[in-house]
Design an enzyme around this catalytic site. Structure first.
Site, PDB file in Angstrom:
ATOM      1  N   CYS A  55     -57.010  27.250  16.403  1.00  0.00           N
ATOM      2  CA  CYS A  55     -57.122  25.844  17.019  1.00  0.00           C
ATOM      3  C   CYS A  55     -56.202  25.610  18.211  1.00  0.00           C
ATOM      4  CB  CYS A  55     -56.707  24.859  15.702  1.00  0.00           C
ATOM      5  SG  CYS A  55     -57.367  25.216  14.198  1.00  0.00           S
TER       6      CYS A  55
ATOM      7  N   HIS B  39     -52.489  16.723  17.842  1.00  0.00           N
ATOM      8  CA  HIS B  39     -53.397  17.799  17.259  1.00  0.00           C
ATOM      9  C   HIS B  39     -54.215  17.034  16.266  1.00  0.00           C
ATOM     10  CE1 HIS B  39     -54.940  21.792  16.378  1.00  0.00           C
ATOM     11  NE2 HIS B  39     -54.400  21.647  14.929  1.00  0.00           N
TER      12      HIS B  39
ATOM     13  N   GLU C 105     -46.703  17.260  12.282  1.00  0.00           N
ATOM     14  CA  GLU C 105     -46.800  16.951  13.760  1.00  0.00           C
ATOM     15  C   GLU C 105     -45.620  15.525  14.094  1.00  0.00           C
ATOM     16  OE1 GLU C 105     -50.075  16.560  17.405  1.00  0.00           O
ATOM     17  OE2 GLU C 105     -50.442  16.373  15.225  1.00  0.00           O
TER      18      GLU C 105
ATOM     19  N   LYS D 166     -59.824  13.550  17.467  1.00  0.00           N
ATOM     20  CA  LYS D 166     -60.623  14.145  16.230  1.00  0.00           C
ATOM     21  C   LYS D 166     -61.289  13.434  15.212  1.00  0.00           C
ATOM     22  CE  LYS D 166     -58.126  18.958  16.239  1.00  0.00           C
ATOM     23  NZ  LYS D 166     -57.052  18.396  17.277  1.00  0.00           N
TER      24      LYS D 166
ATOM     25  N   HIS E 135     -63.048  18.133  14.627  1.00  0.00           N
ATOM     26  CA  HIS E 135     -62.143  19.401  15.069  1.00  0.00           C
ATOM     27  C   HIS E 135     -63.151  20.584  15.659  1.00  0.00           C
ATOM     28  CE1 HIS E 135     -58.781  22.313  15.347  1.00  0.00           C
ATOM     29  NE2 HIS E 135     -58.467  22.080  14.231  1.00  0.00           N
TER      30      HIS E 135
ATOM     31  N   PHE F 297     -53.364  27.653  12.933  1.00  0.00           N
ATOM     32  CA  PHE F 297     -53.173  28.651  12.011  1.00  0.00           C
ATOM     33  C   PHE F 297     -52.508  29.893  12.685  1.00  0.00           C
ATOM     34  CE2 PHE F 297     -56.791  27.536   8.596  1.00  0.00           C
ATOM     35  CZ  PHE F 297     -55.929  26.248   8.089  1.00  0.00           C
TER      36      PHE F 297
END
Length: 403
Positions: free
Chosen positions: A162, A294, A305, A326, A331, A390
């Site tokens: 990502c 994010h 976050e 998003k 996403h 990830f």
């Protein structure tokens, strides 16, 4: 060190087929997430996504090109055309020899994998098209952009889940800033919205069945999207000399690794990337007005976050505006940071802060100004764009108003 500016931007995503359409949707807080439309979608538990609708590839590319271009490459080329056209650059001579392409993608040609696995395993075919490998490889989009626009300098693809787009744009920024290249085409793309792509993500059990609600206490997971965001990063003096329109200035970046868990994010790793980007940009926390988060809509990401932002900014965290687009476009995995950079440019250039839509219930673990549900007018001089992936791979970009 050279100053680096953005002189071209292009996109195609669930909110629009170009930059003006996308920014209008962000200003309106419009949701591009809806019912997925592709073969065997009824076999999926997750049937929503930020799918690009109304995109007819056959009318844009010829038969030979269609045999080479996976959907993620098609999106890239469309967005690159818009960005390079806006920049006004023509890559010839020394400019062509030194300029290149750095793009991000996590999956590459997922649709091509899906189609050909189906052909071999389900339909029993014993032969696939001879261009399957060059069509599905992760560097296909970067290679085709380089060939289409005569870009002969450093060209490659970054794949860090990502954070792929932000890592790619950081690499492009470093190349221009160091003087290695006068201009770089950069950004990212993704198209995982096919049966196999969504089925794999279902297994993680992090997907929402109804909506993406970042930072809202009742959030229940992420929603996938698809598309591309492409930019032209250029040496400021080069752009100034030719009278180019400057959209924003890229002033810093930082990258970090959590080195802790393959899927669970780390507050410390994210905070190091946020603080590192400000340090690299030579700014203090009080100068930052907006962060494009994010903000995936999962419990683990959102609270981590917000904690990282609070640690990095201290008391100034309460004065920041932080939103997740998003919630509108989904996403885009490896392409997501590139589309989200458009929200940072809109904040700096137009004074419009894109909202976090779908926000319904305050969460004490996300107690920041998340610009809920409606866009906001505000003067912003510096913005950050966060990407956390990830594997614990983090990349944050810092931007400033156009000089």
């Amino acid at each position: 060190m050279k100053r680096v500016v953005i002189t071209g931007a292009g996109t195609i995503n669930a909110l629009g087929h170009n930059v003006p359409e996308t920014l209008e949707a962000m200003r309106e807080g419009r949701c591009g997430i809806g019912a997925l439309e592709f073969r065997d979608v009824e076999r999926l538990a997750i049937t929503i996504g930020g799918q690009v609708k109304g995109f007819e590839a056959e009318g844009r590319f010829n038969r030979q090109q269609m045999s080479l271009y996976d959907r993620f490459t098609q999106f890239t080329l469309e967005a690159a055309k818009e960005a390079i056209t806006q920049s006004g650059l023509e890559f010839v001579g020394d400019l062509a020899a030194r300029s290149g392409v750095v793009l991000g993608t996590a999956g590459g040609g997922v649709s091509t994998w899906d189609d050909n696995y189906r052909a071999v395993y389900e339909e029993g075919k014993n032969r696939v098209h001879p261009f399957v490998v060059p069509k599905l490889m992760n560097n296909a989009a970067a290679s085709h952009v380089s060939m289409e626009y005569n870009l002969k300098g450093p060209s490659f693809t970054v794949s860090t889940a990502c954070a792929s787009s932000n890592h790619a744009m950081a690499q492009a920024f470093m190349m221009v800033r160091s003087g290695m290249a006068p201009a770089m085409v950069t950004g990212g793309s993704e198209s995982m919205l096919c049966f196999g792509g969504v089925k794999a993500w279902e297994g993680l059990r992090v997907m929402s069945r109804d909506a993406c609600r970042p930072f809202s206490a009742n959030r229940n997971g992420m929603v996938q999207g698809e598309g591309a965001g492409i930019f032209v990063f250029e040496d400021y003096e080069h752009a100034k000399k030719r009278g180019a329109e400057i959209l924003a200035e890229v002033i810093g970046y930082a990258m970090s690794s959590d080195a802790s868990d393959i899927v669970m994010p780390s507050k410390q790793g994210a905070a190091r990337a946020i603080s590192g980007a400000m340090k690299d940009a030579g700014i203090n926390p009080e100068q930052v007005g907006y962060i494009n988060a994010h903000g995936t809509g999962t419990a683990a990401n959102d609270k981590t976050e917000c904690a990282a932002v609070a640690d990095s900014f201290g008391p100034h965290a309460d004065n920041l505006m932080i939103s997740s687009t998003k919630s509108m476009h989904g996403h885009l995995i490896g392409g997501t940071g590139a589309v989200e950079l458009l929200a940072c440019i809109m904040a700096l250039r137009d004074g419009i802060i894109a909202p976090t839509i779908g926000y319904e219930e305050p969460d004490p673990e996300c107690a920041l100004d998340v610009v809920p549900n409606e866009a906001r007018e505000a003067s912003v001089d510096v913005a950050l764009s966060n990407a956390f992936a990830f594997g614990g791979l983090n990349a944050v970009l810092a931007l400033r108003k156009a000089p």
